[in-house]
Design an enzyme around this catalytic site. Structure first.
Site, PDB file in Angstrom:
ATOM      1  N   GLU A 146       0.819  -1.215   0.000  1.00  0.00           N
ATOM      2  CA  GLU A 146       0.000   0.000   0.000  1.00  0.00           C
ATOM      3  C   GLU A 146       0.856   1.269   0.000  1.00  0.00           C
ATOM      4  O   GLU A 146       0.579   2.233   0.708  1.00  0.00           O
ATOM      5  CB  GLU A 146      -0.965  -0.013   1.189  1.00  0.00           C
ATOM      6  CG  GLU A 146      -1.943  -1.174   1.152  1.00  0.00           C
ATOM      7  CD  GLU A 146      -2.938  -1.161   2.284  1.00  0.00           C
ATOM      8  OE1 GLU A 146      -4.107  -1.495   2.043  1.00  0.00           O
ATOM      9  OE2 GLU A 146      -2.550  -0.840   3.423  1.00  0.00           O
ATOM     10  N   ASP A 180      -8.222  -9.179   4.037  1.00  0.00           N
ATOM     11  CA  ASP A 180      -8.065  -7.978   4.859  1.00  0.00           C
ATOM     12  C   ASP A 180      -9.131  -7.865   5.935  1.00  0.00           C
ATOM     13  O   ASP A 180     -10.022  -7.018   5.836  1.00  0.00           O
ATOM     14  CB  ASP A 180      -8.094  -6.731   3.961  1.00  0.00           C
ATOM     15  CG  ASP A 180      -7.690  -5.463   4.700  1.00  0.00           C
ATOM     16  OD1 ASP A 180      -7.157  -5.564   5.802  1.00  0.00           O
ATOM     17  OD2 ASP A 180      -7.911  -4.367   4.151  1.00  0.00           O
ATOM     18  N   GLU A 188     -12.952  -2.511  11.584  1.00  0.00           N
ATOM     19  CA  GLU A 188     -12.927  -1.733  10.350  1.00  0.00           C
ATOM     20  C   GLU A 188     -13.969  -2.205   9.345  1.00  0.00           C
ATOM     21  O   GLU A 188     -14.555  -1.395   8.620  1.00  0.00           O
ATOM     22  CB  GLU A 188     -11.528  -1.830   9.738  1.00  0.00           C
ATOM     23  CG  GLU A 188     -11.363  -1.144   8.398  1.00  0.00           C
ATOM     24  CD  GLU A 188      -9.976  -1.353   7.828  1.00  0.00           C
ATOM     25  OE1 GLU A 188      -9.754  -0.964   6.666  1.00  0.00           O
ATOM     26  OE2 GLU A 188      -9.098  -1.904   8.533  1.00  0.00           O
TER      27      GLU A 188
END
Length: 693
Positions: A291, A365, A393
């Site tokens: 990332e 993820d 998240e």
């Protein structure tokens, strides 16, 4: 009505120590008389103080410290610090420095309770375990427990930035008040450390994995030292994230190439500087070549070369290097889920012994449900850490009630070889790490129920075999009530909660369907992001014929990364669990499921079931209003109301999109979404908590 002792605002977490009269055998109270602990150690004094405060609250009277053994003594010590414990010849061998023994026994005709260990951290954890037994209402008369941690390293990863913002944080700003350090220590840091010690968490990473090299400068290292000093008496070692490009960012070098002698010297000097300031510094956590973060790949070097360079700098000081396996290239190729395994499996055996490779629970993820990461069970010559996410998240932030104990146990107990007796993920672990869900909100986690995930992580990291239900029961009795009916109701809600989230967000193995950036709310239609594998359409691949990602040999063949027996099961429709079906298989809308329904019908039923589960939880919680303190009851009621609203949003938006893609009618029993697809696609959220963008 709730006892006043149980009222509060959530700050005290599970360390409330309510009066024992309501739940503890009355015969226990007269037996506890004094606490004996001879030590100049801050850690042992912390343990002794905790016992004194805890039992004083439970019993309604003070247990003084004493050097005299009398009936009712609670004795803390090691064979080296206590002649009594040495004389008892307790089986302390093999418990290491953190294990402990709790035993009710007799010495010189006096009944005593012994908290014994080989080291001071064992006494700390044993003291909290004794108080936990008392808070559970268990008799201490026949106490006989012998425990040691399953994983040597049990840590929280804080994604906190130096400006106080917490990436993917839903409970306010960072606990670390950098501007006040090193001169002023927030008392909240002591309470944070104490809470971690109570569940056996022994390390913390203070900074975001998207690292800022500034934290390695002298001014910030002095601030870190102040935090480390506050945490140290509670058995916690302090770690930092290291930005791989730090030699360039703050060191003035033209390169960060791990094979360059100047770079290696810089890191060795930096490690020496850190350990002079913080002698028990734990080490570094590194996110590299993922990332946009810099890493050894920028110089054509492998992850092993990058990790080993940093590990060599830490090794003379006893430091540990944690290297994250969360990597994916700019071009995801046939399947992003394959990339971590493809990069790291060939490096097995090439990492230094003080390197731990930290892999997420699943290969994508932190989704509401994923199969276990294929690196577990496939890296026998590499030390591994399991990384989970306490901050939710992808599971509704702190708004949605989602107890994650069952999720983490699902991974820990997953067999890395097919069969009931094969090795499981837990067998391969050196460490467990959780992305922390704490912030400066008064109740620490943004939601009273999210405290349970902090608690559950610590307990499961300490003992991988604990059942999530048992952990939920412990937490509920310590946090809410000892009324058996209340405990049963709350634990029942908790045990269903994560499955409800899966049902209304990502049923049947679907994944990464969340809206862009902030990941809050549905976005299965998103197809315009700059990277293919940031788009939900990349992962579900739905069209008029079917839905799902083919990871069998006819597709990306990601199943080949698992051991043979597991791979064979995942490849077969009659073996792969429905919960992972669309993760591994592309399935036609009209194909029959194990339930006898078509896939289309089954998918709709899962969405319906998820929303219904949240409605049921709201009703069950409302029925407890006279049995719990009103402040916290109302706070949870408001969260559940929002969760039900958002669960319906997920259900309606998802069904609207799948119906548009599949061109299939809704069965008569399914209520149509109240709006058209265009309405759901037009929803835009702004200033979402924890969103780095």
């Amino acid at each position: 009505m709730a006892s006043p002792a149980l009222a509060g605002d959530g700050y005290r977490l599970w360390l409330r120590y309510p009066p024992a009269a309501a739940h503890w055998r009355s015969t226990e109270a007269p037996r506890l008389r004094v606490i004996v602990a001879r030590s100049r150690s801050p850690t042992v004094n912390a343990a002794s103080d905790e016992l004194g405060q805890g039992f004083a609250a439970l019993l309604g009277r003070t247990l003084p410290r004493s050097h005299e053994i009398i009936d009712g003594t609670v004795l803390l010590g090691t064979p080296q610090t206590s002649k009594v414990i040495a004389a008892l010849r307790l089986p302390l061998g093999g418990l290491g420095d953190e294990g402990f023994i709790l035993r009710s026994t007799s010495y010189s005709d006096k009944r005593i309770i012994v908290v014994a260990a080989n080291g001071e951290r064992g006494l700390l954890y044993g003291s909290f375990a004794l108080l936990r037994e008392a808070q559970q209402g268990r008799s201490l008369a026949g106490l006989d427990l012998r425990q040691k941690p399953a994983s040597p390293l049990r840590m929280l990863n804080h994604w906190d930035n130096l400006d106080g913002f917490v990436e993917r944080g839903y409970a306010g700003r960072s606990l670390w008040r950098w501007a006040e350090l090193p001169g002023q220590i927030d008392p909240r840091l002591i309470d944070y450390a104490r809470a971690n010690a109570s569940v056996g968490i022994n390390a913390t990473v203070l900074t975001n994995v998207n690292a800022d090299a500034t934290v390695l400068t002298p001014d910030y290292l002095r601030k870190v030292a102040a935090i480390a000093g506050a945490l140290r008496p509670w058995g916690m070692r302090t770690f930092l994230t290291a930005r791989f490009s730090a030699p360039i960012d703050i060191g003035g070098l033209p390169t960060a190439d791990p094979t360059d002698p100047r770079v290696r010297r810089w890191w060795k000097a930096k490690a020496g500087e850190i350990y002079r300031i913080i002698p028990d510094f734990g080490g570094f956590l590194v996110k590299a070549n993922s990332e946009g973060q810099p890493g050894p790949g920028d110089y054509g070097r492998s992850h092993a070369e990058g990790a080993n360079m940093l590990a060599d700098a830490l090794a003379p000081h006893g430091g540990t290097l944690l290297w994250r396996a969360f990597v994916y290239q700019a071009d995801p190729g046939s399947d992003r889920a394959r990339q971590a395994f493809d990069e790291f499996k060939p490096l097995d055996g090439r990492f230094r012994r003080n390197v731990i490779l930290q892999a997420k629970n699943g290969p994508i993820d932190f989704q509401p449900r994923e199969p276990f990461h294929p690196l577990f069970g496939q890296m026998p010559a590499t030390r591994l850490a399991l990384e989970v996410q306490a901050t939710k998240e992808y599971l509704g932030f702190s708004t949605h009630l989602a107890y994650l104990g069952p999720m983490w146990a699902e991974t820990l107990h997953a067999r890395t070889e097919h069969g009931d007796r094969g090795p499981n993920v837990a067998d391969s672990l050196t460490a467990m790490a959780a992305v922390a869900n704490t912030g400066d909100d008064r109740n620490w986690t943004g939601s009273d129920f999210d405290q349970a995930n902090w608690y559950a992580f610590g307990r499961l990291a300490w003992d991988h075999a604990l059942s999530p239900r048992a952990v939920a029961e412990e937490w509920t009795r310590q946090t809410w009530s000892h009324d058996p009916a209340v405990v049963s109701q709350i634990v029942g809600m908790m045990m269903r909660s994560r499955e409800a989230v899966v049902d209304y967000m990502t049923p049947l193995g679907l994944h990464h369907l969340m809206a862009s950036g902030h990941h809050h709310g549905p976005g299965p239609w998103v197809d315009d992001l700059p990277r293919a594998d940031w788009n939900p359409t990349y992962f579900h691949r739905a069209d008029e014929r079917g839905i799902g990602f083919d990871r069998t040999a006819s597709g990306s063949n990601a199943i080949s990364q698992y051991r043979t027996g597991v791979a064979r099961c995942f490849a077969r429709r009659d073996c792969v669990p429905d919960e992972h079906l669309l993760w591994f298989h592309r399935v036609g809308w009209d194909e029959r499921m194990q339930s006898g329904r078509t896939l289309w019908e089954e998918l709709l039923s899962r969405y319906e079931r998820g929303v219904q589960s949240v409605g049921d939880m709201r009703g069950e919680w409302a029925a407890l209003d006279k049995k719990l303190d009103p402040e916290r009851h109302q706070a949870v009621s408001a969260k559940l109301a929002q969760q039900e609203k958002e669960a319906r949003w997920w259900r309606d938006a998802s069904i609207a999109y799948w119906q548009f893609v599949s061109r299939r009618p809704l069965p008569p029993e399914v209520t149509p979404p109240p709006h058209d697809l265009a309405t759901y696609r037009a929803i835009r959220l702004r200033n979402v908590p924890g969103d780095p963008e």
